[in-house]
Motif scaffolding. Structure first.
Motif, PDB file in Angstrom:
ATOM      1  N   ARG A  68     -12.893   2.528  -0.220  1.00  6.65           N
ATOM      2  CA  ARG A  68     -11.657   2.096  -0.907  1.00  6.65           C
ATOM      3  C   ARG A  68     -11.822   2.151  -2.422  1.00  6.65           C
ATOM      4  O   ARG A  68     -10.918   2.584  -3.141  1.00  6.65           O
ATOM      5  CB  ARG A  68     -11.313   0.658  -0.522  1.00  6.65           C
ATOM      6  CG  ARG A  68     -10.564   0.516   0.781  1.00  6.65           C
ATOM      7  CD  ARG A  68      -9.067   0.332   0.540  1.00  6.65           C
ATOM      8  NE  ARG A  68      -8.343   0.313   1.787  1.00  6.65           N
ATOM      9  CZ  ARG A  68      -7.834  -0.780   2.350  1.00  6.65           C
ATOM     10  NH1 ARG A  68      -7.961  -1.953   1.753  1.00  6.65           N
ATOM     11  NH2 ARG A  68      -7.182  -0.698   3.488  1.00  6.65           N
ATOM     12  N   ARG A  76      -6.039   8.205  -1.310  1.00  8.04           N
ATOM     13  CA  ARG A  76      -5.531   7.183  -0.373  1.00  8.04           C
ATOM     14  C   ARG A  76      -4.006   7.188  -0.339  1.00  8.04           C
ATOM     15  O   ARG A  76      -3.387   7.073   0.733  1.00  8.04           O
ATOM     16  CB  ARG A  76      -6.068   5.802  -0.774  1.00  8.04           C
ATOM     17  CG  ARG A  76      -5.572   4.714   0.149  1.00  8.04           C
ATOM     18  CD  ARG A  76      -6.386   3.428   0.055  1.00  8.04           C
ATOM     19  NE  ARG A  76      -5.851   2.444   0.990  1.00  8.04           N
ATOM     20  CZ  ARG A  76      -5.175   1.365   0.630  1.00  8.04           C
ATOM     21  NH1 ARG A  76      -4.981   1.092  -0.653  1.00  8.04           N
ATOM     22  NH2 ARG A  76      -4.703   0.540   1.555  1.00  8.04           N
ATOM     23  N   GLU A  77      -3.385   7.355  -1.508  1.00 11.06           N
ATOM     24  CA  GLU A  77      -1.913   7.393  -1.549  1.00 11.06           C
ATOM     25  C   GLU A  77      -1.369   8.588  -0.772  1.00 11.06           C
ATOM     26  O   GLU A  77      -0.306   8.516  -0.164  1.00 11.06           O
ATOM     27  CB  GLU A  77      -1.423   7.416  -3.001  1.00 11.06           C
ATOM     28  CG  GLU A  77      -1.531   6.064  -3.676  1.00 11.06           C
ATOM     29  CD  GLU A  77      -1.425   6.124  -5.195  1.00 11.06           C
ATOM     30  OE1 GLU A  77      -1.337   5.050  -5.798  1.00 11.06           O
ATOM     31  OE2 GLU A  77      -1.462   7.235  -5.784  1.00 11.06           O
ATOM     32  N   ASP A  84      -1.692  -3.181   8.919  1.00  7.14           N
ATOM     33  CA  ASP A  84      -0.875  -1.969   8.814  1.00  7.14           C
ATOM     34  C   ASP A  84      -1.690  -0.688   9.017  1.00  7.14           C
ATOM     35  O   ASP A  84      -1.430   0.313   8.370  1.00  7.14           O
ATOM     36  CB  ASP A  84      -0.205  -1.964   7.427  1.00  7.14           C
ATOM     37  CG  ASP A  84       0.974  -1.017   7.392  1.00  7.14           C
ATOM     38  OD1 ASP A  84       1.488  -0.679   8.469  1.00  7.14           O
ATOM     39  OD2 ASP A  84       1.363  -0.588   6.276  1.00  7.14           O
ATOM     40  N   ASP A 132      -7.472   1.475   6.848  1.00  3.16           N
ATOM     41  CA  ASP A 132      -6.179   2.176   6.839  1.00  3.16           C
ATOM     42  C   ASP A 132      -5.941   2.853   8.180  1.00  3.16           C
ATOM     43  O   ASP A 132      -4.802   3.211   8.491  1.00  3.16           O
ATOM     44  CB  ASP A 132      -6.164   3.232   5.724  1.00  3.16           C
ATOM     45  CG  ASP A 132      -6.277   2.601   4.354  1.00  3.16           C
ATOM     46  OD1 ASP A 132      -5.472   1.694   4.070  1.00  3.16           O
ATOM     47  OD2 ASP A 132      -7.178   2.972   3.575  1.00  3.16           O
ATOM     48  N   ALA A 144      -8.764   6.669   1.481  1.00  3.69           N
ATOM     49  CA  ALA A 144      -8.333   5.844   2.613  1.00  3.69           C
ATOM     50  C   ALA A 144      -9.510   5.631   3.562  1.00  3.69           C
ATOM     51  O   ALA A 144     -10.385   6.494   3.691  1.00  3.69           O
ATOM     52  CB  ALA A 144      -7.164   6.505   3.336  1.00  3.69           C
ATOM     53  N   LEU A 180      -1.400   7.396   2.725  1.00  4.37           N
ATOM     54  CA  LEU A 180      -0.379   6.369   2.979  1.00  4.37           C
ATOM     55  C   LEU A 180       1.018   6.996   3.031  1.00  4.37           C
ATOM     56  O   LEU A 180       1.897   6.514   3.741  1.00  4.37           O
ATOM     57  CB  LEU A 180      -0.456   5.259   1.916  1.00  4.37           C
ATOM     58  CG  LEU A 180      -1.769   4.456   1.932  1.00  4.37           C
ATOM     59  CD1 LEU A 180      -1.743   3.322   0.903  1.00  4.37           C
ATOM     60  CD2 LEU A 180      -2.088   3.885   3.318  1.00  4.37           C
ATOM     61  N   LYS A 214       1.422   7.999   6.649  1.00  9.74           N
ATOM     62  CA  LYS A 214       0.878   7.106   7.684  1.00  9.74           C
ATOM     63  C   LYS A 214       1.863   6.844   8.821  1.00  9.74           C
ATOM     64  O   LYS A 214       1.469   6.602   9.954  1.00  9.74           O
ATOM     65  CB  LYS A 214       0.351   5.809   7.077  1.00  9.74           C
ATOM     66  CG  LYS A 214       1.391   4.769   6.772  1.00  9.74           C
ATOM     67  CD  LYS A 214       0.748   3.498   6.280  1.00  9.74           C
ATOM     68  CE  LYS A 214       1.764   2.523   5.749  1.00  9.74           C
ATOM     69  NZ  LYS A 214       2.930   2.285   6.612  1.00  9.74           N
TER      70      LYS A 214
END
Ligand code: DX5
Ligand code: ZN
Length: 231
Positions: free
Chosen positions: A117, A4-5, A181, A144, A122, A8, A11
């Protein structure tokens, strides 16, 4: 960095072109990866179809796993499968960085997003052109990414449906008003003619199949799409 990071971290990249591995040469995936990396793409879009949710079949976990072993590019996995909750754990283990599920395919969207999650991956929710935006509104806080389909999920090479544009305009408002976001992604019929309206409407991630894989040179095709978006 968790999957997920990894998502991000990119993104806010805009416009981001994601080649859809649906029309590529599956007999030479390493060669295709090489060409796409040379073209400077920042992520890959993988189309998983089950022959039930959509009337077409593609591939599953082994291709995701094989690609993950040969590239560091983030993998955006678009699950066009019925009740994806049954398989998200396996797609996460295969190396997905982002898993997008269809609202039309989930009996418990919120539970499915939570599950993704919790795996450190993500989350994305996709909706087909005829599906109203209202259907996903209660669960946007867990997303996300929102993928507005500009064709009915199932096949590459279809004609762009502009209904996605209205959804992007509304989603931009909702995102601002609710201080959310999520990334806005569009998929289906994206080419040098259709991309700029989507960009103007607020989409920043663009999935492209035919507009890359039916072109002679991927580097040129990606550059043309970026230039057309910003026009
Ligand atoms: C369609 C897939 C798309 C498809 C896009 O169901 O989700 O990702 O590959 O292909 P083009 O860009 O040719 O419409
Ligand atoms: Zn797709």
């Amino acid at each position: 960095m968790s999957p997920r990071e990894k998502i991000l971290a990119i993104k806010d990249a805009s416009p981001l072109i994601l080649p859809s591995l649906l029309l590529c040469d599956f007999g030479d995936l390493r060669g295709e990866l090489d060409l796409l990396e040379k073209a400077g793409v920042q992520a890959l879009h993988l189309d998983v179809m089950d022959g039930a949710f959509v009337p077409n079949m593609t591939y599953g976990m082994p291709i995701v796993e094989g690609l993950a072993r040969h590239t560091d590019l983030p993998l955006d996995v678009h699950l066009m499968i019925q009740e994806p909750a049954r398989y998200v754990e396996q797609f996460a283990a295969a190396g997905s960085d982002l898993i997008t599920v269809h609202i039309e395919a989930c009996s418990d969207l919120r539970g499915t997003l939570r599950q993704i999650r919790d795996l450190g991956v993500a989350t994305g929710v996709a909706l087909n052109p005829d599906t109203p935006l209202e259907s996903i509104l209660p669960d946007l806080d867990l997303c996300d990414l929102v993928l507005c389909m500009s064709v009915n999920a199932g096949f590459g090479g279809q004609k762009f449906n502009s209904i996605a544009l209205e959804k992007f305009q509304q989603l931009v408002e909702i995102r601002r008003n609710q201080e959310l976001d999520f990334i806005l992604e569009v998929d289906g019929g994206i080419n040098v003619e259709t991309i700029s309206d989507c960009f103007a409407a607020g989409a920043t991630w663009f999935v492209a199949g035919s507009a890359i894989f039916k072109q002679e040179c991927y580097t040129q095709a990606v550059a043309d799409l970026v230039a057309a978006a910003e026009q």
